[in-house]
Design a protein around this motif. Structure first.
Motif, mmCIF file in Angstrom:
data_model
loop_
_atom_site.group_PDB
_atom_site.id
_atom_site.type_symbol
_atom_site.label_atom_id
_atom_site.label_comp_id
_atom_site.label_asym_id
_atom_site.label_seq_id
_atom_site.Cartn_x
_atom_site.Cartn_y
_atom_site.Cartn_z
ATOM 1 N N ARG A 275 -2.571 4.414 5.257
ATOM 2 C CA ARG A 275 -3.225 3.241 4.687
ATOM 3 C C ARG A 275 -2.457 1.949 4.944
ATOM 4 N NH1 ARG A 275 -4.624 5.980 -1.036
ATOM 5 N NH2 ARG A 275 -2.870 7.248 -0.338
ATOM 6 N N THR B 151 -2.608 -3.980 -4.393
ATOM 7 C CA THR B 151 -3.711 -3.031 -4.286
ATOM 8 C C THR B 151 -3.764 -1.999 -5.412
ATOM 9 O OG1 THR B 151 -2.381 -1.648 -2.808
ATOM 10 C CG2 THR B 151 -3.824 -3.303 -1.779
ATOM 11 N N ARG C 53 0.846 -1.186 0.000
ATOM 12 C CA ARG C 53 0.000 0.000 0.000
ATOM 13 C C ARG C 53 0.893 1.251 0.000
ATOM 14 N NH1 ARG C 53 -5.820 0.515 1.474
ATOM 15 N NH2 ARG C 53 -5.655 0.782 -0.773
#
Length: 242
Positions: free
Chosen positions: A15, A172, A10
């Motif tokens: 986050r 991600t 990430r």
């Protein structure tokens, strides 16, 4: 009993911390490997009939640069992006039922002919959205609100994978795939990494990330139908525990 180890890639902001916390709460040992640094460009969206955001990060940087909707039709790809717009007190006029560039193009194709459309996003978006809107007759402009660079500290997940210590990896974004493989190549570990990946559960957060992995000949085990980190984590953990 040893907990499964799950690497998560990430941005190097809150986050990655939130992701690691969520994985711990779900009963696995996180291997956080910040794979992105967000670098604002200082640009702001241009006035247009339509303004499109593709990520919460884009919304955040647009507002920081003084963006304030003034009659344009505000479009958001994905619930999280829409929520970011609303959190700043603005309305979302268009949220496609399919949270992809193709879904938004389909939603707008009958109404953007002859209109000026502003796309406010990162410097790394695919051309699918631009091409689709131009094919529908729109005049399209992109403003790059931020760039995604590779942190110099990235690479913990590659070392863990090569050592045979990982049960799963959560990718991600397409850029996390690119940086992950760049680091392996820089360290001359590409062959060994790919050999180990065959025994690791690979999770992708959405269709663009899945395509990025498949394009690099990495098979994807898990891609939830809806985009969101927690949904991805839940599906991957369930797969690991099968």
């Amino acid at each position: 009993m040893t907990k499964p180890k799950v690497a998560v890639l990430r941005p190097d902001d809150d986050r990655i911390e939130e992701a690691a916390k969520y994985l711990r709460s779900a009963g696995v040992s996180p291997v956080p490997d910040p794979m992105l640094t967000i670098c604002p460009t200082g640009q702001s969206p241009q006035p247009a009939e339509y303004c499109i955001f593709t990520s919460p990060t884009g919304v955040e940087h647009a507002v920081e640069q003084g963006w304030n909707p003034d009659g344009e039709t505000v479009c958001a790809i994905g619930r999280q992006t829409a929520a970011a717009v609303r959190n700043y007190g603005y309305s979302v006029d268009v949220l496609p039922s399919t949270f992809t560039s193709a879904g938004l193009v389909e939603e707008l194709s009958n109404e953007v002919g002859g209109q000026f459309v502003e796309i406010a996003r990162s410097a790394h978006g695919s051309g699918e959205l631009v091409q689709g809107l131009e094919n529908a007759g729109a005049t399209v402009h992109e403003t790059y609100l931020y760039r995604l660079e590779r942190p110099i500290t990235a690479g913990r997940s590659i070392s863990s994978a090569v050592a045979g210590e990982l049960d799963a990896i959560l990718f991600t974004s397409p850029k996390t795939v690119e940086h992950f493989l760049e680091i392996a190549d820089d360290r001359d570990l590409d062959f060994e990494l790919r050999r180990q990946l065959s025994g690791i559960i690979i999770g992708a957060i959405g269709a663009p990330t899945e395509r990025a992995l498949i394009d690099k000949s990495i098979r994807v085990n898990v891609k939830p139908t809806s985009v969101g980190f927690e949904r991805l984590a839940d599906h991957v953990i369930r797969k690991v525990n099968e």
